[in-house]
Write an enzyme that holds these catalytic residues in place. Structure first.
Site, mmCIF file in Angstrom:
data_model
loop_
_atom_site.group_PDB
_atom_site.id
_atom_site.type_symbol
_atom_site.label_atom_id
_atom_site.label_comp_id
_atom_site.label_asym_id
_atom_site.label_seq_id
_atom_site.Cartn_x
_atom_site.Cartn_y
_atom_site.Cartn_z
ATOM 1 C CD GLU A 1 -26.574 9.840 8.344
ATOM 2 O OE1 GLU A 1 -25.827 10.787 8.562
ATOM 3 O OE2 GLU A 1 -27.788 9.985 8.140
ATOM 4 C CD GLU B 1 -23.545 11.928 5.105
ATOM 5 O OE1 GLU B 1 -24.249 12.790 5.676
ATOM 6 O OE2 GLU B 1 -23.998 10.883 4.635
HETATM 7 C C1 BG6 Z 1 -27.156 12.664 6.442
HETATM 8 C C2 BG6 Z 1 -27.470 11.852 5.246
HETATM 9 O O1 BG6 Z 1 -28.121 12.348 7.376
HETATM 10 O O2 BG6 Z 1 -27.201 14.063 6.386
HETATM 11 C C3 BG6 Z 1 -27.517 12.608 3.938
HETATM 12 O O3 BG6 Z 1 -26.636 10.730 5.125
HETATM 13 C C4 BG6 Z 1 -28.105 13.966 4.180
HETATM 14 O O4 BG6 Z 1 -28.234 11.836 3.036
HETATM 15 C C5 BG6 Z 1 -27.200 14.735 5.141
HETATM 16 O O5 BG6 Z 1 -28.326 14.687 3.012
HETATM 17 C C6 BG6 Z 1 -27.601 16.163 5.389
HETATM 18 O O6 BG6 Z 1 -28.947 16.242 5.758
HETATM 19 P P1 BG6 Z 1 -29.958 17.193 4.985
HETATM 20 O O7 BG6 Z 1 -31.271 16.898 5.609
HETATM 21 O O8 BG6 Z 1 -29.490 18.575 5.216
HETATM 22 O O9 BG6 Z 1 -29.902 16.782 3.566
#
Ligand code: BG6
Length: 478
Positions: free
Chosen positions: A179, A372
């Site tokens: 990211e 993701e």
């Molecule tokens: C992304 C990241 O921003 O979102 C992860 O690459 C992160 O590291 C994921 O865990 C989900 O966000 P959160 O804050 O719910 O863990």
């Protein structure tokens, strides 16, 4: 809906959120290792790292996390049982170079990943490795204020060279920075920098971003030189921004909101700064320092594919009176009344994934990789040790159906790794209770629990999706 026969189905994690063992076998401190839990004001610490460093908190969620370091065999076996073809993971930079600028890499750290990759290969799981997932060594924050300092480029390249050579033949898919556009929003995690006491924070953020962009290009070059089988991708926080109304002012605001993230991918994919960059820099009073070779290095070393995270679309308005906001991945958005909202305020928009994929593919015409996606929710374990997470299945099914539709639209997509395939510590809030996994881990927000792994209903569901190469998504009712 046709997923190709070699579509890479899998899941994703990051070292700093799952490994634990924060000082084991010579590892140095990671950025997250000084961050407390939500109850001890993690959010403040995230934006004031010097203060965090000077504070003794009661509990640090990353120190043990889910202890993947000692459970990886069991965990990868479970991934294999679900049928994973790919496992997206990251390497902890301070596990390899504890201070970031050490002469020699830490052999024990390298050995750990040898074993992880061997385990993946045993089950024919392709590793997809993020080289830096919010994991610049803390020592580089202290010594150089992280990526604001150009010397980080060479330190990162030295680390990359060690990885590319050591894991040649083991790893073929690499992501240079997780990211990358997050550096504008969470500069400490994104680039190990503190902007709190700076007069023009944007100057530091964009200079650090420039260093990462150059480092990414040079790492791409190096990866190709070491092994021409290597495929290198960039990684963006994506999610199309919708205009609140059809008022052209809202449309213009939405376009500009998206440009903030595309700015990075424009450079990594096209090889040069976009035409709108100068205006952004003028408005923000940013004056970038360039080395003579930067333009050439960016131009000659663009990425092979484009990966991104997608949790939801976003909504924006030019009218400051439109107020109702909701949480999203780090930065908030206006609340979209057409969408469902999770317990953490994140909204579900499967069609938004299709829109986002079409938009990115139209823009760059390079293969995409959705690395993701997922739903962070609280889970309840029944007395029979079952977890009925139908809400997660609903979210994933909706998103995957739209991913399939995007492929039908003509978008080339290499694979899909849902986020947090095994429960892990949340990057934003430090909580364990915000769970994304198919696999439940017995650990709570205070660090209590046996660390036992349990299969959720979504585990069996995803297993069927993979076994049928996506056909099962259509067999089910909503
Ligand atoms: C992304 C990241 O921003 O979102 C992860 O690459 C992160 O590291 C994921 O865990 C989900 O966000 P959160 O804050 O719910 O863990």
């Amino acid at each position: 809906m046709k997923f190709s026969d070699n579509f890479l189905w899998g899941g994703a994690t990051a070292a700093n959120q799952c490994e634990g063992a924060y000082l084991t076998d010579g590892k140095g401190l990671s950025l997250v290792d000084i961050l407390p839990a939500k109850t001890e004001k993690r959010n403040e610490a995230l934006f004031d790292p010097k203060q965090a460093l000077a504070t003794n908190y009661q509990y640090y969620p990353s120190h043990e996390s889910i202890d993947f370091y000692h459970h990886f065999r069991e965990d990868i076996k479970l991934f294999a049982e679900m049928g994973f073809k790919v496992y997206r993971m990251s390497i902890s930079w301070p596990r390899i170079f504890p201070n970031g600028d050490d002469e020699q890499p830490n052999e024990q750290g390298l050995k750990f990943y040898d074993e992880v990759f061997a385990e993946c290969r045993k089950y024919k799981i392709e590793p997809l490795v993020t080289i830096n997932h919010f994991d610049t060594p803390l020592a580089l924050f202290k010594k150089y204020n992280g990526w604001t300092d150009r010397r980080l480029i060479d330190l990162y390249l030295k680390y990359c060279e060690v990885l590319f050579k050591r894991y040649k033949g083991q790893v073929k898919y690499w992501l240079t920075f997780n990211e990358i556009n997050m550096i504008l929003h969470i500069p400490f995690l994104g680039g190990g920098l503190d902007v709190k006491s700076t007069e023009i924070p944007e100057q530091l953020k964009y200079q650090a971003a420039h260093h990462q962009l150059v480092a990414s290009a040079l790492a791409t070059k190096l990866a190709h030189e070491v092994d021409d089988e290597n495929q290198v991708g960039c990684m963006l926080v994506a999610g199309q921004t919708y205009p609140y109304t059809c008022n052209p002012k809202d449309v213009w605001a939405a376009l500009n909101a998206d440009r903030e993230g595309y700015f990075f991918i424009d450079v990594q994919s096209r090889g040069y700064y976009p035409s709108y960059a100068d205006k952004i820099f003028r408005e923000k009073e940013v004056e970038l320092e360039w080395a003579e070779t930067d333009r050439r290095d960016l131009y000659e070393n663009t990425v092979d594919f484009i990966s991104f995270s997608y949790y939801s679309s976003r909504l924006t308005s030019a009218d400051p009176n439109v107020m109702e906001k909701t949480a999203g991945n780090i930065f908030a958005s206006l609340k979209n009344p057409y969408l469902k909202t999770s317990s953490w305020g994140w909204q579900t928009d499967g069609l938004g994934l299709r829109i986002t994929m079409n938009q990115i593919y139209d823009r760059y015409q390079k293969p995409l990789f959705v690395v993701e996606n997922g739903l962070g929710e609280k889970d309840l374990v029944t007395p029979e040790d079952e977890i009925h997470d139908q809400y997660r299945i609903d979210y994933l099914r909706e998103n995957l159906r739209e991913l399939g539709a995007a492929i039908e639209d003509g978008v080339e997509c290499l694979g899909y790794t849902s986020w947090g395939c095994i429960d892990l510590v949340s990057a934003g809030s430090g909580e364990m209770s915000k769970r994304y996994g198919y696999i439940y881990v017995d650990r709570n927000d205070k660090g209590e629990g046996s660390l036992q792994r349990l299969k959720k209903d979504s585990f069996y569901w995803y297993q069927k999706v993979i076994a049928t190469n996506g056909k099962y998504l259509l067999e089910e009712d909503d």
